[in-house]
Design a protein around this motif. Structure first.
Motif, PDB file in Angstrom:
ATOM      1  N   PHE A   1       0.835  -1.193   0.000  1.00 42.82           N
ATOM      2  CA  PHE A   1       0.000   0.000   0.000  1.00 42.82           C
ATOM      3  C   PHE A   1       0.872   1.246   0.000  1.00 42.82           C
ATOM      4  CE2 PHE A   1      -4.268  -1.627   0.573  1.00 42.82           C
ATOM      5  CZ  PHE A   1      -4.064  -2.916   1.043  1.00 42.82           C
ATOM      6  N   PHE A   2       0.294   2.361  -0.424  1.00 42.38           N
ATOM      7  CA  PHE A   2       0.907   3.692  -0.407  1.00 42.38           C
ATOM      8  C   PHE A   2       2.168   3.754  -1.248  1.00 42.38           C
ATOM      9  CE2 PHE A   2      -2.131   5.114   2.573  1.00 42.38           C
ATOM     10  CZ  PHE A   2      -2.303   4.111   3.520  1.00 42.38           C
ATOM     11  N   THR A   3       2.161   3.006  -2.347  1.00 38.69           N
ATOM     12  CA  THR A   3       3.239   3.063  -3.306  1.00 38.69           C
ATOM     13  C   THR A   3       2.654   2.699  -4.658  1.00 38.69           C
ATOM     14  OG1 THR A   3       5.493   2.311  -3.796  1.00 38.69           O
ATOM     15  CG2 THR A   3       3.944   0.640  -3.021  1.00 38.69           C
TER      16      THR A   3
ATOM     17  N   ASN B   1      -2.431   2.831  -6.999  1.00 38.30           N
ATOM     18  CA  ASN B   1      -2.125   2.699  -5.567  1.00 38.30           C
ATOM     19  C   ASN B   1      -3.263   1.912  -4.915  1.00 38.30           C
ATOM     20  OD1 ASN B   1      -0.101   4.622  -6.215  1.00 38.30           O
ATOM     21  ND2 ASN B   1      -0.124   5.354  -4.104  1.00 38.30           N
TER      22      ASN B   1
ATOM     23  N   GLU C   1      -4.343   1.608  -1.961  1.00 34.52           N
ATOM     24  CA  GLU C   1      -5.151   2.234  -0.900  1.00 34.52           C
ATOM     25  C   GLU C   1      -6.263   3.117  -1.477  1.00 34.52           C
ATOM     26  OE1 GLU C   1      -2.038   2.835  -1.515  1.00 34.52           O
ATOM     27  OE2 GLU C   1      -1.789   4.983  -1.826  1.00 34.52           O
ATOM     28  N   ASN C   2      -6.278   3.280  -2.798  1.00 30.72           N
ATOM     29  CA  ASN C   2      -7.307   4.097  -3.442  1.00 30.72           C
ATOM     30  C   ASN C   2      -8.477   3.278  -3.968  1.00 30.72           C
ATOM     31  OD1 ASN C   2      -5.717   6.344  -2.990  1.00 30.72           O
ATOM     32  ND2 ASN C   2      -4.778   6.280  -5.033  1.00 30.72           N
TER      33      ASN C   2
ATOM     34  N   TRP D   1     -10.484   0.776  -2.130  1.00 32.35           N
ATOM     35  CA  TRP D   1     -11.223  -0.007  -1.139  1.00 32.35           C
ATOM     36  C   TRP D   1     -12.641  -0.224  -1.639  1.00 32.35           C
ATOM     37  CZ3 TRP D   1      -9.034  -2.280   3.000  1.00 32.35           C
ATOM     38  CH2 TRP D   1      -7.784  -1.813   3.406  1.00 32.35           C
TER      39      TRP D   1
ATOM     40  N   TYR E   1      -7.461  -0.505  10.512  1.00 35.77           N
ATOM     41  CA  TYR E   1      -6.803   0.785  10.299  1.00 35.77           C
ATOM     42  C   TYR E   1      -7.684   1.805   9.627  1.00 35.77           C
ATOM     43  CZ  TYR E   1      -2.586  -1.796  11.471  1.00 35.77           C
ATOM     44  OH  TYR E   1      -1.650  -2.548  12.112  1.00 35.77           O
TER      45      TYR E   1
ATOM     46  N   ASP F   1     -11.357   4.859  11.178  1.00 36.25           N
ATOM     47  CA  ASP F   1     -11.403   6.291  11.469  1.00 36.25           C
ATOM     48  C   ASP F   1     -11.476   7.140  10.207  1.00 36.25           C
ATOM     49  OD1 ASP F   1      -9.112   6.007  14.272  1.00 36.25           O
ATOM     50  OD2 ASP F   1     -11.297   5.913  14.172  1.00 36.25           O
ATOM     51  N   SER F   2     -11.491   6.495   9.092  1.00 33.88           N
ATOM     52  CA  SER F   2     -11.426   7.232   7.820  1.00 33.88           C
ATOM     53  C   SER F   2     -12.597   6.869   6.925  1.00 33.88           C
ATOM     54  CB  SER F   2     -10.106   6.908   7.099  1.00 33.88           C
ATOM     55  OG  SER F   2      -9.008   7.191   7.914  1.00 33.88           O
TER      56      SER F   2
ATOM     57  N   ASP G   1     -13.098   7.991   3.332  1.00 28.84           N
ATOM     58  CA  ASP G   1     -13.404   9.423   3.253  1.00 28.84           C
ATOM     59  C   ASP G   1     -12.613  10.156   2.187  1.00 28.84           C
ATOM     60  OD1 ASP G   1     -10.880   9.482   4.329  1.00 28.84           O
ATOM     61  OD2 ASP G   1     -11.447  10.393   6.239  1.00 28.84           O
TER      62      ASP G   1
ATOM     63  N   VAL H   1      -9.350  10.898   2.169  1.00 30.47           N
ATOM     64  CA  VAL H   1      -8.153  11.622   2.623  1.00 30.47           C
ATOM     65  C   VAL H   1      -6.979  10.649   2.656  1.00 30.47           C
ATOM     66  CG1 VAL H   1      -7.151  13.034   4.438  1.00 30.47           C
ATOM     67  CG2 VAL H   1      -9.589  13.205   3.944  1.00 30.47           C
ATOM     68  N   ALA H   2      -6.961   9.779   3.623  1.00 37.52           N
ATOM     69  CA  ALA H   2      -5.888   8.786   3.688  1.00 37.52           C
ATOM     70  C   ALA H   2      -6.207   7.583   2.810  1.00 37.52           C
ATOM     71  CB  ALA H   2      -5.668   8.334   5.120  1.00 37.52           C
ATOM     72  N   TYR H   3      -7.479   7.271   2.663  1.00 31.59           N
ATOM     73  CA  TYR H   3      -7.921   6.123   1.876  1.00 31.59           C
ATOM     74  C   TYR H   3      -9.022   6.567   0.928  1.00 31.59           C
ATOM     75  CZ  TYR H   3      -5.587   3.653   5.703  1.00 31.59           C
ATOM     76  OH  TYR H   3      -4.677   3.235   6.634  1.00 31.59           O
ATOM     77  N   LYS H   4      -9.062   5.869  -0.211  1.00 30.01           N
ATOM     78  CA  LYS H   4     -10.104   6.146  -1.181  1.00 30.01           C
ATOM     79  C   LYS H   4     -10.734   4.827  -1.604  1.00 30.01           C
ATOM     80  CE  LYS H   4      -8.025  10.306  -3.193  1.00 30.01           C
ATOM     81  NZ  LYS H   4      -7.558  10.967  -4.452  1.00 30.01           N
TER      82      LYS H   4
END
Lengths: 517, 183
Positions: free
Chosen positions: A106-108, A127, A129-130, A132, A162, A165-166, A212, A214-217
């Protein structure tokens, strides 16, 4: 041919079984949705912690998954291969090939490619994490709030450590059976209070979730199955029902004891109940005094109609009832238990509907029902003059008479009889106000019945219409023998018919009698 | 006597003011909306740099941290290891982005650069409030955390946003100080 078809069906069945085993219960629906909505050749999504990528091909005989190779790479490292699986979509001639990465970075940036026969078929950089694609929220619950027009909605988030919260949620709600709905968006929180809803209405509620952004899409999840909730009745109706019930109990426990004293000043205090003596002392002065004494107490005769048989009644009764209904529309202030303001408000239609529905469903509970209005000092008038087996023994209603009376006030119905007669309820509608104190005189058999099944009684306010008209001593004696209950009865229904007590005095008894008021 | 009491008060004030080595502890900043704000600004910077393309193509290499996160591997690390990974990455990012301040950029891009540097400093303050261990430069001969080389401003700001969304966000979201008393 038959054997080939059988083998093929077995393969499809096994693939479908494997499909379900590999993925979750929502896997297939997610694939189907992305096939519709995603335009990329390689479609990818993350369910829990692993990325799944798939692509679609036309079904061909030699189109086996072994021909395809799926690779992925990141951080300029060597490409890594992923095992390709396939399944046939039901109702379609296409095959879906997919690969679930064993360890998703993730995040790469992630470079994925599909090869067929050694040649690049599709490629994509993304990526993880975008993308989900979460399962719908769990345990959706809709509870009636304690306040009018509100529903409490709550649910559980997806089981992810994880990302919880998002997340943002969408709550959709609509009146049951309606296609028009509203949507509320809420961040992180897993509960929401819906406001501004229609009272006493069934609503359907759905919820869905996505990161949301921000950190995840990611994509919106599927909607949950709808859950029904019912809002409370409006405060006016609810409080009225509650108040009615309470006041009914109060009436049962502490009934008003009518007293004629105020209509006969000095009768009991000075003359110790000697009416003859009281009359002789007050006869002359009462005539002159009546105007002053009773200006604020306008005589208001009450017409009591039997509801035993409405269909057999002539137009006269309908006219009278209509007159009653018209008069009842004129309401005035009254000082009583504070229900005045509430009674002044027009009732909600559904409140009345619900009362009627309760009547229909449980007519035998009417005598204890919530329909009894506080301001209606109703009179239980049994149909049979004597020995009524259905007579309700009740201290409050000692003054029962062989008639049934129905009061209708402000569109609501009050019925204190075990004979639920909804027909009469529907026909007898209108507004009217009755104080909690009623002044009755029951000169039994004074008024002959008008016809079969019809009993008519004119109940007049004591003192003016009958008491001060010239009466024979025999009549006075007759009155004295009967119980007289002189609760102050102010029936605004007939208020306009008695503009001045003086006129009323002069008109005498005939103005209180007869149906033609 | 008056002069004595006045001097005494002044002395107390000076001593309080110049109290060495002691800084008032920061209240833990556990609200993720603070970091989310910085992440949103990093998104804006990355979008601006991506659109810049040729104008922002500086022929130089930047040393940048690795941003990849494997959730299982991350969970297996203790808080000190996670902190060291985040703090070293922020340090390296800060140096790389700060080097752009000297370059001749447009006002819009310069504002993004300045904002990113400021946000990195703010993130360090947030980590300090959470009692996250500070960055410790590697000693001579010691191995630093694995880094990567990027050759464009656009790529640098991609690293920037991925680093904040990933490792920094994970560290703050699971800071022990913010979960004390929660089972």
């Amino acid at each position: 041919m038959t054997k080939m078809r059988s083998d093929r069906l077995k393969i499809v069945f096994m693939l479908c079984l494997a499909f379900i085993t590999i993925g979750g219960q929502h896997f297939e629906s997610k694939v189907a949705q992305l096939l519709r909505d995603e335009t990329e050749d390689i479609k990818c999504f993350v369910e829990v912690k692993d990325l799944t990528c798939f692509w679609e091909e036309e079904e061909e005989r030699n189109n086996l998954h072994d021909q395809y190779t799926f690779t992925y790479s990141y951080e300029n490292k060597n490409k890594m291969a992923c095992v390709v699986s396939s399944l046939s979509l039901l109702g379609s001639n296409k095959t879906v090939f997919f690969c679930k990465l064993p360890k998703t970075p993730f995040f790469t940036p992630l470079d994925v490619q599909v090869f067929r026969d050694g040649r690049v078929l599709y490629s994509r950089s993304l990526n993880a994490e975008n993308f989900w694609f979460l399962d719908p929220p769990r345990n959706l619950t809709v509870m009636t709030s304690g306040k009018e027009g509100q529903l409490n909605v709550s649910w559980l988030p997806p089981l992810l450590k994880y990302i919880d919260d998002s997340l943002i949620y969408e709550v959709r709600y609509a009146v049951e059976g309606s296609n028009m709905g509203k949507v509320e968006v809420i961040k992180v929180s897993t509960m929401l209070v819906l406001l501004g809803l229609q009272p006493y209405t069934r609503y359907k509620v759905w919820v869905r979730v996505k990161p949301d952004g921000v950190a995840y899409k990611g994509y919106w999840s599927a909607w949950t199955e709808p859950v029904l909730g019912v809002t409370q009745p409006s405060g006016t109706c609810f409080l009225m029902l509650l108040e009615t019930k309470n006041l009914f109990l109060l009436k049962k426990l502490w009934p008003d004891i009518p007293s004629p004293e105020h209509k006969f000043p000095g009768l009991f205090t000075i003359y110790k109940g000697d009416f003859k003596e009281w009359m002789s002392q007050n006869n002359g002065s009462m005539w002159g005094r009546s105007v002053h004494v009773y200006t604020e107490e306008l005589p208001s005769p009450l017409e009591v109609l039997s509801e035993v048989s409405l269909t057999s009644h002539g137009t006269s009764q309908r006219e009278e009832r209509q007159a009653v209904e018209e008069d009842k529309e004129k309401e005035s202030e009254r000082s009583d238990s504070g229900l005045t303001d509430r009674w002044q408000e027009p009732p909600e239609a559904y409140c009345l509907v619900e009362q009627l529905r309760a009547l229909q469903e449980n007519p035998e509970s009417l005598s204890q029902s919530l329909l009894l209005q506080s301001h209606d000092t109703y009179v239980t008038l049994n149909q049979n003059s004597q020995g009524d087996d259905e007579r309700q023994v009740d201290d409050v209603f000692e003054e029962t008479l062989p008639l049934q009376m129905l009061f209708t006030t402000a569109g609501r119905m009050s019925l204190n009889t075990s004979h639920s007669d909804l027909g009469s309820l529907q026909q007898s509608s209108g507004s009217g106000r009755l104080s909690s104190q009623s002044s009755f005189e029951y000169p039994n058999h004074t008024w002959p019945p008008k016809g079969p099944g019809y009993a008519y009684m004119a109940v007049a306010d004591s003192g003016v219409s009958m008491d001060y008209s010239p009466m024979s001593s025999s009549r006075i004696a007759a009155l004295g023998r009967h119980r007289m209950y002189t609760n102050d009865y102010k029936n605004e229904i007939f208020l306009h018919k008695w503009p001045l007590s003086g006129q009323h005095t002069q008109s005498g008894s005939e103005s209180c009698m007869g149906p033609g008021w | 006597m008056f002069h004595g009491s006045g001097l005494f008060a002044l002395l107390l004030m000076v001593l309080e003011w110049t109290r060495p080595g002691l800084s008032s502890p920061l209240r833990p900043i556990c609200d993720l909306r603070v970091l989310n704000h910085f992440i949103k600004e990093a998104w804006d910077a990355e979008a601006a740099m991506r659109a810049c393309q040729d104008a922002c193509n500086i022929a130089t290499n930047f040393t940048a941290p690795l941003t990849r996160v494997d959730f299982d591997d991350w969970e297996a690390m203790n808080i000190e290891e996670q902190a060291q990974e985040v703090q070293s990455g922020l340090h390296v990012l800060n140096e790389a982005i700060s080097s752009l301040q000297a370059s001749n950029q447009t006002d819009v891009l310069q504002s993004h650069i300045d904002a990113s540097i400021s946000n990195i400093a703010s993130i360090r303050q947030v980590l300090r409030s959470l009692s996250i261990p500070e960055y410790v430069p590697p000693t001579s001969g010691g191995e630093d955390k694995e880094m990567q080389k990027v050759s464009s401003i656009s790529e640098l700001f991609q690293v920037h946003i991925n680093f904040l969304r990933g490792k920094v966000h994970l560290l703050l979201a699971n800071a022990p100080v913010c979960h004390q008393g929660v089972s």
